[in-house]
Motif scaffolding. Structure first.
Motif, PDB file in Angstrom:
ATOM      1  N   PRO A   1       0.778  -1.187  -0.045  1.00 28.60           N
ATOM      2  CA  PRO A   1       0.000   0.087  -0.039  1.00 28.60           C
ATOM      3  C   PRO A   1       0.967   1.278   0.029  1.00 28.60           C
ATOM      4  CG  PRO A   1      -0.223  -1.087   2.133  1.00 28.60           C
ATOM      5  CD  PRO A   1       0.464  -2.002   1.318  1.00 28.60           C
ATOM      6  N   PHE A   2       1.940   1.379   0.519  1.00 28.90           N
ATOM      7  CA  PHE A   2       2.696   2.553   0.708  1.00 28.90           C
ATOM      8  C   PHE A   2       3.618   2.766  -0.380  1.00 28.90           C
ATOM      9  CE2 PHE A   2       1.554   1.184   4.778  1.00 28.90           C
ATOM     10  CZ  PHE A   2       1.086   2.448   5.479  1.00 28.90           C
ATOM     11  N   CYS A   3       4.044   3.886  -0.865  1.00 30.28           N
ATOM     12  CA  CYS A   3       4.842   4.262  -2.203  1.00 30.28           C
ATOM     13  C   CYS A   3       6.215   3.756  -1.339  1.00 30.28           C
ATOM     14  CB  CYS A   3       4.963   5.587  -2.265  1.00 30.28           C
ATOM     15  SG  CYS A   3       5.949   6.091  -3.474  1.00 30.28           S
ATOM     16  N   PRO A   4       6.953   2.974  -2.310  1.00 32.17           N
ATOM     17  CA  PRO A   4       8.232   2.560  -1.674  1.00 32.17           C
ATOM     18  C   PRO A   4       9.448   3.725  -1.980  1.00 32.17           C
ATOM     19  CG  PRO A   4       7.597   1.512  -3.837  1.00 32.17           C
ATOM     20  CD  PRO A   4       6.358   2.330  -3.479  1.00 32.17           C
ATOM     21  N   GLU A   5       8.994   4.538  -2.926  1.00 28.65           N
ATOM     22  CA  GLU A   5      10.002   5.610  -3.137  1.00 28.65           C
ATOM     23  C   GLU A   5      10.018   6.780  -2.001  1.00 28.65           C
ATOM     24  OE1 GLU A   5      11.967   6.146  -5.991  1.00 28.65           O
ATOM     25  OE2 GLU A   5      10.983   4.955  -7.564  1.00 28.65           O
ATOM     26  N   LEU A   6       8.751   7.000  -1.579  1.00 32.78           N
ATOM     27  CA  LEU A   6       8.500   7.974  -0.220  1.00 32.78           C
ATOM     28  C   LEU A   6       9.065   7.392   0.887  1.00 32.78           C
ATOM     29  CD1 LEU A   6       5.186   9.709  -0.737  1.00 32.78           C
ATOM     30  CD2 LEU A   6       7.515  10.219  -1.505  1.00 32.78           C
ATOM     31  N   ARG A   7       8.727   5.923   0.998  1.00 31.97           N
ATOM     32  CA  ARG A   7       9.346   5.291   2.233  1.00 31.97           C
ATOM     33  C   ARG A   7      10.947   5.325   2.272  1.00 31.97           C
ATOM     34  NH1 ARG A   7       9.057   0.185   2.416  1.00 31.97           N
ATOM     35  NH2 ARG A   7       9.334  -0.071   4.654  1.00 31.97           N
TER      36      ARG A   7
ATOM     37  N   ALA B   1      -6.225   7.731  -0.860  1.00 34.93           N
ATOM     38  CA  ALA B   1      -5.142   8.390  -1.413  1.00 34.93           C
ATOM     39  C   ALA B   1      -4.650   7.424  -2.841  1.00 34.93           C
ATOM     40  CB  ALA B   1      -3.920   8.794  -0.411  1.00 34.93           C
ATOM     41  N   ARG B   2      -4.485   5.947  -2.375  1.00 36.13           N
ATOM     42  CA  ARG B   2      -4.413   5.178  -3.441  1.00 36.13           C
ATOM     43  C   ARG B   2      -5.313   5.043  -4.513  1.00 36.13           C
ATOM     44  NH1 ARG B   2      -0.325   1.823  -4.365  1.00 36.13           N
ATOM     45  NH2 ARG B   2      -0.642  -0.173  -5.516  1.00 36.13           N
ATOM     46  N   GLU B   3      -6.588   4.965  -4.305  1.00 32.95           N
ATOM     47  CA  GLU B   3      -7.585   5.312  -5.248  1.00 32.95           C
ATOM     48  C   GLU B   3      -7.388   6.504  -6.351  1.00 32.95           C
ATOM     49  OE1 GLU B   3     -11.693   3.106  -3.866  1.00 32.95           O
ATOM     50  OE2 GLU B   3     -11.540   5.212  -3.709  1.00 32.95           O
ATOM     51  N   LEU B   4      -6.542   7.422  -5.517  1.00 32.26           N
ATOM     52  CA  LEU B   4      -6.496   8.886  -6.667  1.00 32.26           C
ATOM     53  C   LEU B   4      -5.131   8.650  -7.216  1.00 32.26           C
ATOM     54  CD1 LEU B   4      -8.143  11.481  -4.500  1.00 32.26           C
ATOM     55  CD2 LEU B   4      -9.134  10.121  -6.311  1.00 32.26           C
ATOM     56  N   GLY B   5      -4.581   7.538  -6.878  1.00 35.78           N
ATOM     57  CA  GLY B   5      -2.877   7.339  -7.706  1.00 35.78           C
ATOM     58  C   GLY B   5      -2.091   8.342  -7.096  1.00 35.78           C
ATOM     59  N   MET B   6      -2.055   8.362  -5.769  1.00 37.02           N
ATOM     60  CA  MET B   6      -1.130   9.283  -5.044  1.00 37.02           C
ATOM     61  C   MET B   6      -0.156   8.660  -4.480  1.00 37.02           C
ATOM     62  SD  MET B   6      -3.525  12.023  -3.252  1.00 37.02           S
ATOM     63  CE  MET B   6      -4.727  13.346  -3.735  1.00 37.02           C
ATOM     64  N   HIS B   7       0.982   9.134  -4.448  1.00 37.95           N
ATOM     65  CA  HIS B   7       2.243   8.679  -3.454  1.00 37.95           C
ATOM     66  C   HIS B   7       2.008   9.007  -2.195  1.00 37.95           C
ATOM     67  CE1 HIS B   7       4.165   8.012  -7.602  1.00 37.95           C
ATOM     68  NE2 HIS B   7       3.949   9.263  -7.763  1.00 37.95           N
ATOM     69  N   PHE B   8       1.675   7.721  -1.278  1.00 33.83           N
ATOM     70  CA  PHE B   8       1.527   7.906   0.057  1.00 33.83           C
ATOM     71  C   PHE B   8       2.574   7.210   1.147  1.00 33.83           C
ATOM     72  CE2 PHE B   8      -0.379   7.391   4.126  1.00 33.83           C
ATOM     73  CZ  PHE B   8      -1.570   8.300   4.259  1.00 33.83           C
TER      74      PHE B   8
ATOM     75  N   CYS C   1       7.707   3.686  -9.167  1.00 40.69           N
ATOM     76  CA  CYS C   1       6.703   2.916  -8.400  1.00 40.69           C
ATOM     77  C   CYS C   1       5.598   2.757  -9.423  1.00 40.69           C
ATOM     78  CB  CYS C   1       6.382   3.412  -7.043  1.00 40.69           C
ATOM     79  SG  CYS C   1       5.730   5.057  -7.289  1.00 40.69           S
ATOM     80  N   ASP C   2       4.323   2.042  -8.981  1.00 40.71           N
ATOM     81  CA  ASP C   2       3.185   1.705  -9.629  1.00 40.71           C
ATOM     82  C   ASP C   2       2.020   2.716  -9.122  1.00 40.71           C
ATOM     83  OD1 ASP C   2       2.508   0.195  -7.330  1.00 40.71           O
ATOM     84  OD2 ASP C   2       1.933  -1.580  -8.541  1.00 40.71           O
ATOM     85  N   CYS C   3       2.228   3.489  -7.949  1.00 43.31           N
ATOM     86  CA  CYS C   3       1.333   4.218  -7.299  1.00 43.31           C
ATOM     87  C   CYS C   3       0.338   5.219  -8.345  1.00 43.31           C
ATOM     88  CB  CYS C   3       2.002   5.205  -6.446  1.00 43.31           C
ATOM     89  SG  CYS C   3       2.842   4.366  -4.992  1.00 43.31           S
ATOM     90  N   GLN C   4       0.891   5.608  -9.373  1.00 41.51           N
ATOM     91  CA  GLN C   4      -0.049   6.343 -10.204  1.00 41.51           C
ATOM     92  C   GLN C   4      -0.862   5.591 -11.068  1.00 41.51           C
ATOM     93  OE1 GLN C   4       3.908   8.547 -11.393  1.00 41.51           O
ATOM     94  NE2 GLN C   4       2.471  10.120 -11.654  1.00 41.51           N
ATOM     95  N   SER C   5      -0.584   4.447 -11.266  1.00 44.39           N
ATOM     96  CA  SER C   5      -1.366   3.216 -11.942  1.00 44.39           C
ATOM     97  C   SER C   5      -2.272   2.196 -11.407  1.00 44.39           C
ATOM     98  CB  SER C   5      -0.462   2.475 -13.119  1.00 44.39           C
ATOM     99  OG  SER C   5       0.662   1.771 -12.092  1.00 44.39           O
ATOM    100  N   SER C   6      -2.672   2.848 -10.087  1.00 38.41           N
ATOM    101  CA  SER C   6      -3.418   1.999  -8.944  1.00 38.41           C
ATOM    102  C   SER C   6      -4.606   1.584  -9.861  1.00 38.41           C
ATOM    103  CB  SER C   6      -3.215   2.554  -7.723  1.00 38.41           C
ATOM    104  OG  SER C   6      -4.092   3.769  -7.781  1.00 38.41           O
ATOM    105  N   LEU C   7      -5.284   2.473 -10.324  1.00 40.99           N
ATOM    106  CA  LEU C   7      -6.598   2.036 -11.002  1.00 40.99           C
ATOM    107  C   LEU C   7      -6.772   1.307 -12.084  1.00 40.99           C
ATOM    108  CD1 LEU C   7      -8.616   5.636 -10.803  1.00 40.99           C
ATOM    109  CD2 LEU C   7      -8.865   3.409  -9.170  1.00 40.99           C
ATOM    110  N   GLU C   8      -5.684   1.046 -12.810  1.00 40.53           N
ATOM    111  CA  GLU C   8      -5.723   0.399 -14.064  1.00 40.53           C
ATOM    112  C   GLU C   8      -5.956  -0.944 -13.771  1.00 40.53           C
ATOM    113  OE1 GLU C   8      -1.817   0.773 -16.072  1.00 40.53           O
ATOM    114  OE2 GLU C   8      -2.015   2.949 -16.266  1.00 40.53           O
ATOM    115  N   GLY C   9      -6.972  -1.455 -14.432  1.00 46.02           N
ATOM    116  CA  GLY C   9      -7.530  -2.843 -14.239  1.00 46.02           C
ATOM    117  C   GLY C   9      -8.389  -3.215 -13.057  1.00 46.02           C
TER     118      GLY C   9
END
Length: 279
Positions: free
Chosen positions: A148-154, A210-217, A268-276
């Protein structure tokens, strides 16, 4: 742009320029407070007091959807969540910082999606993205939250904590409970057996929305006390407030250093969370 959601005084930092305070409305109602727009070394940081200034809203009554949607309307695509937690893992001491990498959800009554099928609400704020498309089409969405968490921000958080010399743990499992009551000793004992390291009341549904909106969290927490039954002492709000006050200056330093060292290209794939994810 970076959004920070946490305590009401976090934006009062030396060197941080206050630009504006913006009051927003959303299809899901009003956010907890005004968004405080600031600038630091040429970068904008937008703060939102999670509980409202003066701590007006208990955890189960925070308008999480309005809060996260308001960040979207302000073009925020990265969110840092700052919170107080109780320590369950015996290796975590009061005053330690924790970077979460997984969560357990034991909340009960909170709206945790923007996409509610025929009941979905729309906004006049439209972007050319899947969020707007799925809202318009009233789609039902099941996002993947395996990681669930953005690896880049972590990674950026860990680099800042290491650089500043603060005591921290980087792979925390945050269990979110409903509140506003604290947990029983039996609940904490059970949560420990299923892998919880820290316990709090606000991470969920913030991170899911936030993940539904493709945000890095990313989430960084301060262990303010040991959870119920570990020390065998009564837990109080006073000790939580006292510890957060003691750690405020460290939190502010962390926010500034973190904001300076954000990645420019996310892999990361945060921005593509809604795909599929839509039915």
């Amino acid at each position: 742009m970076l959004g920070v959601i946490g305590g009401s005084g976090l934006y009062k930092i030396e060197g941080l320029k206050l630009i504006d305070e913006v009051e927003l409305n959303t299809p899901w109602g009003k956010p907890s407070d005004k968004y405080i727009i600031t600038e630091y070394k040429g970068n904008k940081i937008i703060f939102l007091p999670r509980h409202g200034r003066g701590h007006l809203y208990p955890p189960h009554l925070i308008n999480y959807r309005a809060n996260i949607w308001g960040f979207r309307k302000l073009e925020v695509n990265k969110i840092l969540s700052v919170s107080a937690v109780g320590g369950i893992n015996e290796n975590y001491k009061p005053g330690d910082f924790v970077i979460s990498y997984q969560f357990l959800d034991f909340t009960k009554t909170r709206a945790s999606t923007f996409f509610e099928g025929i009941y979905t609400k729309e906004d006049d704020y439209i972007k050319d993205d899947l969020v707007s498309q799925y809202l318009k089409d009233k789609r039902v969405v099941h996002i993947d939250v395996s990681d669930p968490f953005c690896p880049e921000l972590r990674n950026s958080l860990e680099n800042s904590l290491k650089k500043l010399g603060f005591s921290y743990h980087k792979n925390g499992v945050y269990v979110a409970t409903e509140g506003p009551r604290l947990e029983t000793a039996a609940e904490i004992k059970a949560l420990k057996t299923i892998g919880a390291d820290i316990v709090g009341m606000t991470l969920v549904p913030e991170i899911v929305l936030a993940r539904e909106l493709g945000m890095h969290f990313a989430s960084v927490s301060v262990v303010t006390n040991l959870a119920a039954g570990i020390k065998g002492e009564k837990l109080t709000s006073e000790e939580v407030i006292e510890m957060m006050e003691r750690k405020t200056e460290e939190i502010k330093k962390l926010i500034l250093d973190f904001s300076e060292n954000l990645p420019t290209n996310f892999k990361c794939d945060c921005q593509s969370s809604l795909e599929g994810a839509a039915i």
